[in-house]
Write a protein that holds these residues in place. Structure first.
Motif, short mmCIF file in Angstrom:
data_model
loop_
_atom_site.label_atom_id
_atom_site.label_comp_id
_atom_site.label_asym_id
_atom_site.label_seq_id
_atom_site.Cartn_x
_atom_site.Cartn_y
_atom_site.Cartn_z
N MET A 1 0.84 -1.17 0.00
CA MET A 1 0.00 0.00 0.00
C MET A 1 0.90 1.24 0.00
O MET A 1 1.54 1.55 0.99
CB MET A 1 -0.89 -0.05 1.25
N PRO A 2 0.98 1.95 -1.11
CA PRO A 2 1.79 3.16 -1.17
C PRO A 2 1.18 4.28 -0.32
O PRO A 2 -0.04 4.43 -0.27
CB PRO A 2 1.76 3.55 -2.64
N VAL A 3 2.06 5.03 0.32
CA VAL A 3 1.64 6.19 1.12
C VAL A 3 2.28 7.43 0.51
O VAL A 3 3.50 7.49 0.36
CB VAL A 3 2.05 6.04 2.59
N ILE A 4 1.45 8.39 0.18
CA ILE A 4 1.92 9.68 -0.36
C ILE A 4 1.68 10.72 0.72
O ILE A 4 0.55 10.87 1.19
CB ILE A 4 1.16 10.05 -1.65
N THR A 5 2.73 11.41 1.11
CA THR A 5 2.61 12.46 2.13
C THR A 5 2.82 13.81 1.47
O THR A 5 3.80 14.01 0.75
CB THR A 5 3.64 12.25 3.25
N ILE A 6 1.91 14.71 1.73
CA ILE A 6 1.97 16.05 1.14
C ILE A 6 2.06 17.06 2.27
O ILE A 6 1.18 17.12 3.13
CB ILE A 6 0.71 16.33 0.29
N ASP A 7 3.14 17.84 2.29
CA ASP A 7 3.27 18.95 3.23
C ASP A 7 2.88 20.20 2.47
O ASP A 7 3.46 20.51 1.43
CB ASP A 7 4.72 19.07 3.72
N ALA A 8 1.88 20.90 2.97
CA ALA A 8 1.33 22.04 2.23
C ALA A 8 0.76 23.08 3.19
O ALA A 8 0.53 22.79 4.35
CB ALA A 8 0.23 21.55 1.30
N PRO A 9 0.54 24.28 2.67
CA PRO A 9 -0.14 25.29 3.49
C PRO A 9 -1.59 24.88 3.72
O PRO A 9 -2.09 23.95 3.07
CB PRO A 9 -0.06 26.55 2.65
N ALA A 10 -2.25 25.57 4.61
CA ALA A 10 -3.66 25.28 4.90
C ALA A 10 -4.48 25.39 3.61
O ALA A 10 -4.25 26.27 2.79
CB ALA A 10 -4.19 26.25 5.94
N MET A 11 -5.40 24.44 3.44
CA MET A 11 -6.27 24.42 2.27
C MET A 11 -7.70 24.19 2.72
O MET A 11 -7.94 23.67 3.80
CB MET A 11 -5.87 23.26 1.34
N SER A 12 -8.62 24.53 1.86
CA SER A 12 -10.03 24.24 2.14
C SER A 12 -10.27 22.75 1.95
O SER A 12 -9.48 22.05 1.31
CB SER A 12 -10.94 25.04 1.19
N LYS A 13 -11.37 22.27 2.49
CA LYS A 13 -11.72 20.87 2.33
C LYS A 13 -11.90 20.53 0.84
O LYS A 13 -11.52 19.46 0.38
CB LYS A 13 -13.00 20.55 3.11
N LYS A 14 -12.47 21.48 0.10
CA LYS A 14 -12.67 21.28 -1.35
C LYS A 14 -11.32 21.09 -2.04
O LYS A 14 -11.16 20.21 -2.89
CB LYS A 14 -13.41 22.48 -1.93
#
Length: 64
Positions: free
Chosen positions: A1-14
């Motif tokens: 099961m691949p896991v992709i981790t994304i570090d990002a600024p705050a985003m809306s749920k959309k």
């Protein structure tokens, strides 16, 4: 099961839904796995916790 981790600024749920959909679909196609096998973790990172070079991102002045 691949896991992709994304570090990002705050985003809306959309925005998060769109990002997850896009990454999962692409990873599924590239790895020839069902989309349900892809795990995506989004970590929201405040700009005061990110340094670019020797400057905190929150102190970085955008160039025009």
């Amino acid at each position: 099961m691949p896991v992709i981790t994304i570090d990002a600024p705050a985003m809306s749920k959309k925005q998060k839904r769109e990002l997850v959909r896009s990454f999962a679909t692409t990873a599924s196609q590239v790895m020839n796995l069902p989309v349900s096998a892809i795990v995506i973790i989004i970590r929201e990172v405040e700009s005061e916790n990110v340094g670019v070079g020797d400057i905190l991102l929150c102190d970085h002045k955008p160039t025009e």
